[in-house]
Design a protein around this motif. Structure first.
Motif, PDB file in Angstrom:
ATOM      1  N   ASP A  81      49.867 -30.990 -25.245  1.00  0.00           N
ATOM      2  CA  ASP A  81      49.947 -29.734 -24.484  1.00  0.00           C
ATOM      3  C   ASP A  81      50.766 -28.713 -25.268  1.00  0.00           C
ATOM      4  O   ASP A  81      51.095 -28.940 -26.433  1.00  0.00           O
ATOM      5  N   GLY A  83      53.722 -27.994 -25.267  1.00  0.00           N
ATOM      6  CA  GLY A  83      55.016 -28.476 -25.734  1.00  0.00           C
ATOM      7  C   GLY A  83      54.974 -28.933 -27.196  1.00  0.00           C
ATOM      8  O   GLY A  83      56.000 -29.201 -27.796  1.00  0.00           O
ATOM      9  N   PHE A  84      53.766 -29.012 -27.739  1.00  0.00           N
ATOM     10  CA  PHE A  84      53.610 -29.412 -29.138  1.00  0.00           C
ATOM     11  C   PHE A  84      53.514 -28.196 -30.059  1.00  0.00           C
ATOM     12  O   PHE A  84      53.369 -28.343 -31.265  1.00  0.00           O
ATOM     13  N   LEU A  85      53.554 -27.023 -29.473  1.00  0.00           N
ATOM     14  CA  LEU A  85      53.416 -25.798 -30.278  1.00  0.00           C
ATOM     15  C   LEU A  85      54.765 -25.113 -30.425  1.00  0.00           C
ATOM     16  O   LEU A  85      55.609 -25.189 -29.534  1.00  0.00           O
ATOM     17  N   ILE A  86      54.953 -24.428 -31.525  1.00  0.00           N
ATOM     18  CA  ILE A  86      56.199 -23.686 -31.741  1.00  0.00           C
ATOM     19  C   ILE A  86      55.855 -22.197 -31.657  1.00  0.00           C
ATOM     20  O   ILE A  86      55.288 -21.617 -32.592  1.00  0.00           O
ATOM     21  N   PHE A  88      57.224 -19.299 -31.770  1.00  0.00           N
ATOM     22  CA  PHE A  88      57.690 -18.178 -32.578  1.00  0.00           C
ATOM     23  C   PHE A  88      57.210 -18.269 -34.031  1.00  0.00           C
ATOM     24  O   PHE A  88      57.678 -17.509 -34.876  1.00  0.00           O
ATOM     25  N   LEU A  89      56.326 -19.195 -34.299  1.00  0.00           N
ATOM     26  CA  LEU A  89      55.743 -19.271 -35.646  1.00  0.00           C
ATOM     27  C   LEU A  89      54.316 -18.728 -35.612  1.00  0.00           C
ATOM     28  O   LEU A  89      53.643 -18.796 -34.581  1.00  0.00           O
ATOM     29  N   TYR A  94      53.210 -22.616 -38.626  1.00  0.00           N
ATOM     30  CA  TYR A  94      53.265 -23.832 -37.805  1.00  0.00           C
ATOM     31  C   TYR A  94      52.567 -24.994 -38.519  1.00  0.00           C
ATOM     32  O   TYR A  94      53.101 -26.103 -38.604  1.00  0.00           O
ATOM     33  N   ARG A 132      52.744 -17.829 -29.680  1.00  0.00           N
ATOM     34  CA  ARG A 132      52.943 -17.468 -28.269  1.00  0.00           C
ATOM     35  C   ARG A 132      52.072 -16.276 -27.866  1.00  0.00           C
ATOM     36  O   ARG A 132      51.888 -16.013 -26.682  1.00  0.00           O
TER      37      ARG A 132
ATOM     38  N   ARG B 274      63.327 -14.395 -34.266  1.00  0.00           N
ATOM     39  CA  ARG B 274      62.018 -13.888 -33.855  1.00  0.00           C
ATOM     40  C   ARG B 274      61.824 -13.783 -32.349  1.00  0.00           C
ATOM     41  O   ARG B 274      60.756 -13.396 -31.896  1.00  0.00           O
ATOM     42  N   HIS B 332      61.119 -25.795 -25.637  1.00  0.00           N
ATOM     43  CA  HIS B 332      59.686 -25.569 -25.445  1.00  0.00           C
ATOM     44  C   HIS B 332      58.816 -26.349 -26.426  1.00  0.00           C
ATOM     45  O   HIS B 332      57.623 -26.470 -26.210  1.00  0.00           O
ATOM     46  N   PHE B 333      59.396 -26.806 -27.508  1.00  0.00           N
ATOM     47  CA  PHE B 333      58.572 -27.592 -28.443  1.00  0.00           C
ATOM     48  C   PHE B 333      59.235 -28.916 -28.810  1.00  0.00           C
ATOM     49  O   PHE B 333      59.037 -29.461 -29.880  1.00  0.00           O
ATOM     50  N   ASP B 335      58.601 -31.780 -27.540  1.00  0.00           N
ATOM     51  CA  ASP B 335      57.586 -32.835 -27.682  1.00  0.00           C
ATOM     52  C   ASP B 335      57.056 -32.882 -29.109  1.00  0.00           C
ATOM     53  O   ASP B 335      56.761 -33.950 -29.638  1.00  0.00           O
ATOM     54  N   PHE B 336      56.912 -31.704 -29.700  1.00  0.00           N
ATOM     55  CA  PHE B 336      56.453 -31.644 -31.092  1.00  0.00           C
ATOM     56  C   PHE B 336      57.459 -32.355 -31.992  1.00  0.00           C
ATOM     57  O   PHE B 336      57.090 -33.219 -32.794  1.00  0.00           O
TER      58      PHE B 336
END
Lengths: 236, 491
Positions: A81, A83-86, A88-89, A94, A132, B274, B332-333, B335-336
């Motif tokens: 989901d 939660g695996f994404l960052i 601000f990149l 990423y 985002r 950022r 927020h990340f 899990d990553f």
């Protein structure tokens, strides 16, 4: 990569949401996990990825308990989901950082990305946007590519077809099948889309209320009818 | 319908996640609100005496009422940067069958409820009482005059913020500011006299003055209302406007090339630079570093009380504001991070060295300035630097393991209490106050400058042993891993 699940249980406040006595996923299998909402599909994937603590039992990847070792992470690609994404990149940054964690150089990441050109459809990279700021579909694409980019021996995806346009769904479905055949890697794909899963999976696991109801081999849509029958009967 | 919207607004306020978070936050917010309002009221009371003492060439009232225009311009500039109009409150209703007139009126009313509209009124409520003789002018009318100025400022802000191209509004205000600066520079006495005359006439109930004074805010609000009636396209345009990011710049390339820590430092830098809230916290170092130098210049010597304040300023500027929410920024990340081949030890160590380097860069800028002001302060400064970076960073990272509030790094920057809990507040207070006993004990030591050396040595010890305590933090972290991941994920 082989996954062995034994006496696996997960409960929240005494409420058992997953209860799998034995399950073995063999190397090279492309396993589809289907089930209605609340069946425990995401919980199972999170337990395999050691993101939530088991209430009982164990998950082993290549005979190593996921809780006791992190060696499996290098061999595992996953996207469940956002939660695996960052956020601000940019997607490029990423994917580059994600590649770094798997030991890929930026050049290798760029080179491997060319495989996904049609999947990205010119919308993901080179747009100068942070993750985002992307649409939900493009976020989904970024996550899926990040999981697949390093050609991991074990791949776990949760609802990979969600939010994707029809063309992208077909592209990713075919990519999953082709990668599985080429690399003989193990894949666990959870989805509500039984058509897609029946198309590509070599085995389908049906979850209901945290338990495995059916675990059936599948080839070339052979189990689609049975699955449709099962879900139709549940809809009455 | 209008009343229905107001009810919704009240409901939103009452059910705000901010208030629902904890009773402590409610009390803290209430305390800060009353404290700030009390300070403003007090400023209004004591300012006449201060002006009389330091600037006797004019009456205190003349200094303030003669500068109403610059006050208004300052207020507008302040609003342009920190006040948002209530566009997000209107957004959910735009697609519904609600008349545009109602929406426009609601938009204006909601925007008026911003707390910034209070500060001038509270200040002038006291100041007017201290400076206007009830026999020569009405206090109530004086306050009405100020309220109309506030109304004009509020209306102007809404007009500018609803423009398709806000830059035009900024340019217009910029030019106006330059024009009035020029007028005040060359015709100060006559402008002061005119401004005071208008204000006094208003307080005396001079009808033409009141009408002219009231016409401006009324006109700007009418313009804003009509603009709202035309539609709220600017709200949606804002979200869909194409913005592009430049990608890796030189700083990022340098950071990424740092041996060993490069990719982690780059991630830390990108996280800090950022997103709205993290950027706000990260760049606080600049005003804090300036405040530190000014504070030192004003106070001269270092006493236990000032020691704490100086420590607060330095520790804050070295990343304390950011690090107090350590690991929550990544919520927020998480899990990553948890599913990738990332060593938690390496990740935390990279974080420690990133902020240590950040602090060293600041020290290299500030130290020559301090040496120029007073070379004797260097020992004190270095000691505080070591304590803030050694014990301070240890403290933030150690207590950070207990942070479980999910933080939106890109969330609203100001007055955002997300992540603030009673325990967090107390932890930070403990850190700042921890310097006092060291200062006092150090003074008792039979060595010169013991009160500087003691915290300095303790700080240095923590820096030198960072590998050991980071391993300990990692072990602590591993034990709480699932709880943290779950809390970060659920909210």
């Amino acid at each position: 990569m082989q996954i062995n699940i034994s006496q696996l249980q997960k409960s929240y406040s005494g409420n058992l949401v997953l209860d799998i006595s034995e399950l073995q996923i063999n190397p090279g299998e492309l396993v589809g996990i289907v089930g209605n909402n609340g069946a425990g599909k995401t919980t199972l994937l999170r337990l395999i990825l050691d993101l939530i603590k088991t209430s009982g039992g164990s998950v082993e990847i290549n005979h190593e308990n996921v809780q006791h070792s992190t060696a499996w992470k290098k061999q595992t690609g996953s996207f469940l989901d956002e939660g695996f994404l960052i956020g601000f990149l940019t997607p490029e940054e990423y994917l580059e950082f994600n590649g770094y964690t798997y030991g890929l150089s930026p050049e290798e990441v760029t080179s491997r990305l060319s495989e996904y050109t049609s999947f990205m459809n010119g919308e993901l990279t080179g747009k100068g946007k942070y993750i985002r700021e992307l649409s939900t579909g493009n976020k989904q694409k970024a996550g899926i590519i990040a999981a697949m980019l390093c050609d991991p021996p074990l791949l776990l995806l949760d609802e990979p077809f969600n939010f994707l346009d029809p063309s992208s769904q077909i592209i990713i479905k075919n990519m999953l099948r082709d990668k599985n055949r080429q690399l003989n890697n193990t894949m666990l794909i959870s989805s509500h889309n039984i058509n897609h899963l029946a198309d590509i999976c070599t085995r389908i696991i049906l979850l209901e209320k945290g338990q495995i109801i059916k675990d059936i081999p599948n080839s070339n849509k052979s189990q689609l009818e049975e699955l449709e029958h099962y879900f139709s009967s549940r809809a009455v | 319908m209008f009343l229905k919207l107001i009810t919704q607004s009240f409901r939103m306020f009452r059910r705000s996640e901010l208030y629902g978070r904890s009773m402590f936050v409610i009390i803290l917010l209430g305390f800060f609100a009353f404290f700030i309002l009390g300070q403003l009221s007090l400023a209004g009371r004591i300012l006449p005496a201060l002006l009389q003492e330091h600037f006797p060439q004019h009456q205190p009232a003349e200094w303030v009422y003669g500068f109403l225009l610059p006050i208004l311009l300052t207020d507008i500039w302040l609003r342009l940067f920190i006040q948002s109009t209530a566009a997000s409150q209107v957004r959910p209703y735009v697609h519904l069958p609600v008349s545009r007139s109602v929406l426009s009126a609601y938009w204006i009313l909601r925007s008026w409820l911003h707390p910034i509209n209070l500060y001038l009124l509270v200040f002038f409520h006291s100041f007017i009482r201290m400076t206007i003789n009830p026999e020569s002018g009405s206090h109530a009318l004086g306050l009405v005059a100020i309220a109309l100025l506030v109304a004009f400022s509020q209306g102007l802000l809404m007009w500018i913020k609803s423009m398709q191209n806000k830059i035009n509004g900024f340019v217009a205000i910029g030019i106006t500011t330059l024009v009035f600066t020029w007028i005040y520079t060359y015709h100060m006495e006559s402008v002061i006299a005119l401004s005071v005359k208008w204000f006094v006439q208003f307080t005396q109930g001079h009808t033409p003055t009141i009408l002219v004074w009231a016409a401006l805010p009324a006109a700007i609000h009418l313009v804003v209302f009509l603009k709202g009636k035309q539609g709220f396209y600017h709200i949606f345009d804002e979200g869909s406007r194409e913005r592009t990011v430049s990608g890796s710049n030189r700083i990022e390339r340098i950071i990424a090339s740092v041996p060993g820590f490069g990719p982690y430092w780059l991630l830390e830098w990108q996280l800090a630079s950022r997103s709205r809230r993290s950027k706000w916290n990260f760049y606080l170092m600049i005003p804090y570093a300036i405040a530190f130098i000014l504070f030192f210049l004003l106070t001269g010597n270092v006493r236990p009380g000032t020691f704490v304040i100086l420590f607060f300023l330095i520790a804050g500027s070295y990343g304390g504001f950011h690090l107090q929410h350590a690991f929550s920024w990544e919520s927020h990340f998480f899990d990553f991070l948890a599913t990738r081949n990332i060593s938690l030890y390496h990740f935390i160590r990279a974080k420690f060295w990133f902020f240590l380097t950040y602090a060293v860069i600041q020290m290299m800028v500030i130290l020559p300035i301090l040496a120029w002001i007073d070379p004797e302060v260097i020992l004190f400064y270095v000691a505080i630097f070591l304590y803030a970076c050694g014990f301070g960073f240890f403290f933030y990272l150690w207590t950070g393991v207990g942070n479980s509030a999910r933080l939106n790094a890109n969330g609203s920057a100001s007055f955002n209490m997300e992540g603030v809990t009673g325990i967090k507040f107390i932890q930070v207070m403990v850190l700042f106050l921890s310097i006092v006993p060291l200062f006092l004990i150090g003074r008792l030591l039979p060595i010169p400058n013991g009160h500087y050396l003691l915290p300095g040595i303790i700080g240095l010890a923590f820096i030198l042993t960072h590998q050991w305590w980071i391993r300990s933090i990692v072990r602590k972290f591993e034990k709480k891993k699932y709880i943290k991941l779950n809390l970060y994920r659920q909210k």
